[in-house]
Design an enzyme around this catalytic site. Structure first.
Site, PDB file in Angstrom:
ATOM      1  N   ASP A  24     -38.821  60.273  29.591  1.00  0.00           N
ATOM      2  CA  ASP A  24     -38.496  59.585  28.316  1.00  0.00           C
ATOM      3  C   ASP A  24     -37.374  60.218  27.494  1.00  0.00           C
ATOM      4  O   ASP A  24     -37.455  60.275  26.257  1.00  0.00           O
ATOM      5  CB  ASP A  24     -39.762  59.472  27.445  1.00  0.00           C
ATOM      6  CG  ASP A  24     -40.890  58.699  28.128  1.00  0.00           C
ATOM      7  OD1 ASP A  24     -40.674  58.206  29.247  1.00  0.00           O
ATOM      8  OD2 ASP A  24     -41.984  58.602  27.548  1.00  0.00           O
ATOM      9  N   LYS A 129     -42.450  52.521  31.654  1.00  0.00           N
ATOM     10  CA  LYS A 129     -43.898  52.695  31.502  1.00  0.00           C
ATOM     11  C   LYS A 129     -44.343  52.241  30.115  1.00  0.00           C
ATOM     12  O   LYS A 129     -43.715  52.572  29.115  1.00  0.00           O
ATOM     13  CB  LYS A 129     -44.278  54.167  31.736  1.00  0.00           C
ATOM     14  CG  LYS A 129     -43.644  55.150  30.759  1.00  0.00           C
ATOM     15  CD  LYS A 129     -43.971  56.569  31.194  1.00  0.00           C
ATOM     16  CE  LYS A 129     -43.596  57.631  30.222  1.00  0.00           C
ATOM     17  NZ  LYS A 129     -44.109  57.507  28.850  1.00  0.00           N
ATOM     18  N   CYS A 162     -46.106  62.447  25.937  1.00  0.00           N
ATOM     19  CA  CYS A 162     -45.878  61.821  27.242  1.00  0.00           C
ATOM     20  C   CYS A 162     -45.790  62.813  28.394  1.00  0.00           C
ATOM     21  O   CYS A 162     -46.181  62.494  29.520  1.00  0.00           O
ATOM     22  CB  CYS A 162     -44.636  60.945  27.179  1.00  0.00           C
ATOM     23  SG  CYS A 162     -44.924  59.487  26.158  1.00  0.00           S
TER      24      CYS A 162
END
Ligand code: TIU
Length: 219
Positions: A24, A129, A162
């Site tokens: 990310d 995701k 995450c």
């Protein structure tokens, strides 16, 4: 095998079965005007890891190893965004609202894309995701199994959200996980330190941790 000097003890890296997962590193988390800032965070903190993360990616590319990137984002119709996620808290802008980099955390918008300095090159897998973990509702496990990957080196943001969620998912699926400590960052320095402690405690209960230089030395 190549030995990485790691916490809580050395990690035996098997390059023929290892991949790098960069979690990310999106404009929405790292640049002003995105999701991270709407949640009330100082995004400047995350920018410090761009050079080290870039070095780590370059090292994996030089060694001819698999590099996978993830992006936390949702479909434009929000059909994969649970209301419980969108309505959480009191952000200035919610997921799907228009912001300076396009709609917040929406696939295809500028903000949801990976920052230019760490942009994937041709052939690298990019996993979109909808959750915090990289395995939930994605094809990541299939991608890794198809390539015979058994060890994962983790980088990216944020350490305790995450990255840690993805490491826990990976650990439960039988992957050996190594976190690159200076290629991951949090909006909360004490959460980063605590996450690394939690991951490596109890004999690497979730995984190992090592700085980028130690990983590159082993590669
Ligand atoms: N990628 C990721 O960590 N998503 C988050 O929402 N992190 C926060 O720390 N908010």
């Amino acid at each position: 095998m190549a030995t990485v000097k790691a916490r809580p003890f050395n990690f035996e890296l098997d390059p023929s079965h290892a991949a790098l997962i960069v979690i990310d590193m999106q404009r929405d988390f790292i640049e002003p005007g995105g999701f991270g800032e709407t949640l009330g965070n100082d995004v400047a903190l995350l920018q410090s890891i761009i050079p080290t993360t870039s070095e780590l990616i370059a090292g994996f590319r030089r060694a001819g190893l698999t590099v996978i990137h993830t992006r936390e984002c949702h479909r434009p119709d929000l059909s994969d965004c649970p209301p419980a996620k969108r309505e959480r808290g009191n952000p200035k802008l919610r997921i799907g609202d228009p912001g300076p980099m396009g709609r917040i955390l929406i696939s295809g918008e500028e903000g949801a894309d990976i920052i230019p300095d760490l942009y994937p090159i041709a052939g690298e897998v990019v996993i979109d995701k909808p959750g915090k973990g990289a395995f939930y509702a994605t094809g990541l496990d299939d991608v890794l199994k198809t390539r015979g990957i058994r060890q994962l080196v983790f980088a990216g943001v944020t350490t305790e959200v995450c990255v840690q969620t993805s490491m826990r998912e990976a650990n439960d699926r039988g992957y050996e996980c190594l976190l690159a400590t200076d290629a991951t960052e949090s909006y909360f320095p004490r959460f980063k330190a605590a996450a690394i402690d939690m991951i490596t405690a109890q004999g690497a209960i979730v995984g190992w941790a090592a700085p980028v230089a130690a990983i590159l030395e082993a590669l």
